[in-house]
Design an enzyme around this catalytic site. Structure first.
Site, PDB file in Angstrom:
ATOM      1  N   CYS A  72       8.525  25.827  77.446  1.00 15.74           N
ATOM      2  CA  CYS A  72       9.689  25.262  77.535  1.00 15.74           C
ATOM      3  C   CYS A  72       9.949  23.773  78.307  1.00 15.74           C
ATOM      4  CB  CYS A  72      10.830  26.158  78.075  1.00 15.74           C
ATOM      5  SG  CYS A  72      12.338  25.312  78.711  1.00 15.74           S
ATOM      6  N   CYS A 162      16.639  25.240  73.482  1.00 16.84           N
ATOM      7  CA  CYS A 162      16.498  26.478  74.410  1.00 16.84           C
ATOM      8  C   CYS A 162      15.740  27.438  73.838  1.00 16.84           C
ATOM      9  CB  CYS A 162      17.845  26.871  74.950  1.00 16.84           C
ATOM     10  SG  CYS A 162      17.961  28.207  75.802  1.00 16.84           S
ATOM     11  N   TYR A 315      35.491  49.868  83.764  1.00 12.55           N
ATOM     12  CA  TYR A 315      35.098  48.620  83.452  1.00 12.55           C
ATOM     13  C   TYR A 315      34.527  48.503  81.953  1.00 12.55           C
ATOM     14  CZ  TYR A 315      34.444  48.967  88.724  1.00 12.55           C
ATOM     15  OH  TYR A 315      34.712  49.303  89.748  1.00 12.55           O
ATOM     16  N   CYS A 411      24.111  46.275  86.428  1.00 11.50           N
ATOM     17  CA  CYS A 411      23.273  45.203  86.129  1.00 11.50           C
ATOM     18  C   CYS A 411      22.763  44.603  87.625  1.00 11.50           C
ATOM     19  CB  CYS A 411      24.238  44.009  85.711  1.00 11.50           C
ATOM     20  SG  CYS A 411      25.775  43.803  86.648  1.00 11.50           S
TER      21      CYS A 411
HETATM   22  N1  SAH Z   1      31.288  47.609  79.571  1.00 14.02           N
HETATM   23  C1  SAH Z   1      31.431  46.469  78.988  1.00 14.02           C
HETATM   24  C2  SAH Z   1      31.719  45.516  80.040  1.00 14.02           C
HETATM   25  C3  SAH Z   1      30.987  45.324  81.466  1.00 14.02           C
HETATM   26  S1  SAH Z   1      31.015  44.013  82.322  1.00 14.02           S
HETATM   27  C4  SAH Z   1      30.102  46.055  77.809  1.00 14.02           C
HETATM   28  O1  SAH Z   1      29.318  46.644  78.192  1.00 14.02           O
HETATM   29  O2  SAH Z   1      30.473  45.280  77.081  1.00 14.02           O
HETATM   30  C5  SAH Z   1      32.190  44.490  83.598  1.00 14.02           C
HETATM   31  C6  SAH Z   1      33.649  44.474  83.274  1.00 14.02           C
HETATM   32  O3  SAH Z   1      34.269  44.809  84.371  1.00 14.02           O
HETATM   33  C7  SAH Z   1      34.114  43.233  82.946  1.00 14.02           C
HETATM   34  O4  SAH Z   1      34.618  43.202  81.693  1.00 14.02           O
HETATM   35  C8  SAH Z   1      35.077  42.815  84.125  1.00 14.02           C
HETATM   36  O5  SAH Z   1      36.306  42.024  83.613  1.00 14.02           O
HETATM   37  C9  SAH Z   1      35.350  44.151  84.449  1.00 14.02           C
HETATM   38  N2  SAH Z   1      36.102  44.313  86.034  1.00 14.02           N
HETATM   39  C10 SAH Z   1      35.725  43.401  86.992  1.00 14.02           C
HETATM   40  N3  SAH Z   1      36.176  44.126  87.868  1.00 14.02           N
HETATM   41  C11 SAH Z   1      37.139  44.948  87.529  1.00 14.02           C
HETATM   42  C12 SAH Z   1      37.924  45.925  88.407  1.00 14.02           C
HETATM   43  N4  SAH Z   1      38.127  45.987  89.694  1.00 14.02           N
HETATM   44  N5  SAH Z   1      38.532  47.066  87.619  1.00 14.02           N
HETATM   45  C13 SAH Z   1      38.449  46.987  86.356  1.00 14.02           C
HETATM   46  N6  SAH Z   1      37.468  46.308  85.769  1.00 14.02           N
HETATM   47  C14 SAH Z   1      36.769  45.319  86.203  1.00 14.02           C
END
Ligand code: SAH
Length: 454
Positions: A72, A162, A315, A411
């Site tokens: 890159c 990229c 989440y 993550c």
């Molecule tokens: N499970 C999904 C998203 C994971 S990312 C996937 O795999 O695609 C984490 C997510 O948590 C995001 O969408 C974010 O908006 C949400 N989030 C962040 N803080 C939060 C909270 N306090 N309560 C509920 N959701 C939340």
């Protein structure tokens, strides 16, 4: 040690964010980006702190056997691909160790429970991203620059190709660059908050090959826009949607809330775990579809559903993980804080004919407490929090709901380790952890962990 000293250093370890680590004779630790374990190099000291220093390579004296030539043009400046100078096997080893160290040291988990990382296939180590956000600016000579922000800055490191993005993004970017080079006064100036065009934002639905071109604009339109859009439509039949995203704020946040569709559909489609998902400009979607699918499959295996369970997906974003398991449970309850994501989740359920799902827009901790008070007792709970992990209160509430299994998608290995410890104190034992490489070449690594009620 002083700033600008040059010292010879053996690199013996890597930090969690991908810097090489060397140790001086007096015990001072030096962090050096773009190095590899086994390198011997001359390092210029850039910053001196109490027991540690930061440096950069002046010269490699002996190369580590893990090294490859980074292909890159901006790898050392853009900061995205911290492992581009390593063989992929070496990168996977580092990520495996990162997860292992975090969960054994912080979480006190038995190391044998950490399974071998699920790496990407050779052909998918590069060009796996289905989304790119490319800033546009003028440099001090008045030339157009497109690329990526340099590490910790708002300076653009110019990059025309990229290696994490698909080839079609490179070609569309070139067409876009021709246009802004012709009309450079249209380019947004961050300091003066003047001009129009801020970012080029591209998405692709890999399974459908549909591409969305989104131009982030300080306004609702810009001069000569038809000329740009027509040339894109003419050249790239994959483009099924062109959108202007309105962002008039003086902010670092890339996208605004309003979207104006100027060509085609308002969303493109992709397929993940045999379900279709609509990708509107603001909808969250995993950037590496193939590896996300492997992660979700592992989560599904850990959830071990038989058809009669209540499944909670905390989440949940746009619902992807829960929806991929909805056919195997009685009821799915998803919780997510962003209302737009909940809208998408409901739509995704409907489009896929899933009728046993409901989604709640709320903070996860509050929703869990409320559902517990309502007497809901999920059999399996999936959590997929952002980097900061779960709150103590939420872990307690989850434990009080008494699910048979908790599947933790993470993550950030460090917060995963911390949270696993608390789960174990609440009579949930860690059965297995599988790291998954969703972001080859970068420092990030995901993991999925199965916890069972003792
Ligand atoms: N499970 C999904 C998203 C994971 S990312 C996937 O795999 O695609 C984490 C997510 O948590 C995001 O969408 C974010 O908006 C949400 N989030 C962040 N803080 C939060 C909270 N306090 N309560 C509920 N959701 C939340």
């Amino acid at each position: 040690m002083n700033k600008n000293d040059i010292i010879r250093l053996h690199i013996v370890d890597m930090t969690a964010d991908g810097s090489g680590v060397g140790k001086c004779d007096d015990g001072t630790v030096v962090f050096v980006p773009d190095t590899a374990v086994g390198d011997v190099c001359d390092v210029r000291i850039l910053k001196v702190k109490k027991n540690l220093c930061y440096g950069k390579i002046e010269q490699i004296v002996e190369s580590s056997s893990d090294r490859v030539e980074p292909q890159c043009e901006v790898s050392t400046r853009c900061g995205g691909c911290v492992y581009r100078h390593l063989k992929y096997e070496a990168e996977l080893r580092i990520k495996q160790k990162k997860v292992y160290d975090a969960v054994t040291r912080i979480g006190k988990v038995d190391g044998a429970k950490v399974k071998t990382i699920i790496g990407a296939d050779d052909v998918r180590i590069d060009r796996y991203r289905n989304k790119a956000q490319i800033p546009v600016g003028l440099n001090k000579n008045g030339e157009v620059e497109m690329g990526f922000y340099s590490k910790h800055s708002h300076r653009i490191a110019p990059c025309s190709d990229c290696l994490l993005s698909p080839d079609i993004f490179t070609r569309i970017s070139a067409t876009f660059k021709e246009f802004v080079t012709k009309y450079p006064y249209l380019i947004y100036n961050e300091e003066k908050h003047s001009g129009k065009i801020r970012h080029l934002y591209l998405r692709i639905g890999e399974c459908t090959n549909e591409v969305m071109v989104c131009v982030v604009v300080n306004g609702k339109s810009f001069e000569h826009q038809e000329e740009l859009f027509n040339s894109i439509i003419e050249k790239y039949s994959e483009v099924k949607s062109i959108v202007i995203n309105v962002n008039k704020s003086k902010t670092n946040v890339i996208l605004g809330y309003e979207n104006i569709v100027v060509f085609g559909k308002e969303a493109i489609t992709d397929v993940l775990c045999d379900l279709t998902f609509e990708l509107s400009p603001l909808a969250f979607y995993q950037v590496n579809r193939v590896q996300a699918q492997r992660l979700y499959e592992k989560a599904r295996e850990y959830a071990h559903l038989h058809g009669d369970e209540v499944l909670m997906d905390l989440y949940c974003g746009t619902g992807t993980i829960g929806l991929s398991m909805a056919k195997e449970c009685k009821e799915l309850i998803g919780v997510e804080i962003i209302d737009k994501a909940i809208e998408n989740a409901n739509k995704n359920a409907k489009n896929n004919g899933i009728e046993n799902a409901r989604f709640i827009c709320s903070d996860a901790e509050e929703a869990a407490l409320k559902l517990k008070r309502e007497g809901i007792t999920p059999d399996v709970i999936v959590v997929d929090p952002p980097r900061k992990g779960l709150t103590e209160k939420l872990i307690d509430t989850i434990a009080q709901m008494n699910p048979t299994r908790v599947v933790y998608v993470s993550c950030d290995p460090a917060t995963l380790g911390r949270d696993l410890k608390q789960f174990e104190e609440n009579d949930y034992s860690v059965k297995e952890i599988t790291p998954v490489d969703l972001f080859p070449r970068t420092a990030h690594v995901e993991s999925v962990c199965l916890l069972e009620k003792e």
